[in-house]
Motif scaffolding. Structure first.
Motif, PDB file in Angstrom:
ATOM      1  N   ARG A   3     -13.682 -53.088 -30.801  1.00 28.82           N
ATOM      2  CA  ARG A   3     -12.453 -52.942 -30.031  1.00 28.82           C
ATOM      3  C   ARG A   3     -12.778 -52.706 -28.563  1.00 28.82           C
ATOM      4  N   ASP A  70      -3.813 -50.845 -32.121  1.00 32.51           N
ATOM      5  CA  ASP A  70      -4.512 -52.002 -32.702  1.00 32.51           C
ATOM      6  C   ASP A  70      -4.236 -53.278 -31.922  1.00 32.51           C
ATOM      7  N   THR A  73      -5.983 -53.110 -28.207  1.00 32.63           N
ATOM      8  CA  THR A  73      -7.441 -53.049 -28.130  1.00 32.63           C
ATOM      9  C   THR A  73      -8.122 -54.165 -28.914  1.00 32.63           C
ATOM     10  N   ASP A  74      -7.365 -55.038 -29.523  1.00 31.00           N
ATOM     11  CA  ASP A  74      -7.936 -56.150 -30.289  1.00 31.00           C
ATOM     12  C   ASP A  74      -8.589 -57.157 -29.337  1.00 31.00           C
ATOM     13  N   ASN A  77      -6.783 -60.435 -28.372  1.00 33.10           N
ATOM     14  CA  ASN A  77      -5.636 -60.406 -27.477  1.00 33.10           C
ATOM     15  C   ASN A  77      -6.033 -60.334 -26.002  1.00 33.10           C
TER      16      ASN A  77
END
Length: 78
Positions: A3, A70, A73-74, A77
């Motif tokens: 992450r 989620d 911090t992915d 994305n």
């Protein structure tokens, strides 16, 4: 994949979580108010009913914060 945890992604996660939490609280509060007023609850009955509503509200807010973290911090994305 790890992450991405920078100030920028964490501040975006906090912003998204706050926005969604406020929206959820408005919706849940409106439902609580409508039911309590329809049933004519006052005093202790209203406080007990609010305590009953507190459990699912806490769950919804926990899910919202986890989803925002989620999503922001992915690595996909970014």
């Amino acid at each position: 994949m790890q992450r991405i945890k920078t100030f920028k992604t964490l501040s975006r996660a906090v912003s998204a979580a706050l926005f969604l939490s406020v929206q959820a609280l408005i919706c849940i509060g409106t439902v609580y108010w409508a039911i309590a007023e329809t049933l004519g609850m006052t005093g202790t009955a209203a406080l007990v009913f609010a305590a009953i509503f507190a459990v699912p509200t806490f769950y919804v807010l926990t899910v919202v914060v986890r989803m925002a973290y989620d999503a922001e911090t992915d690595p996909a994305n970014q």
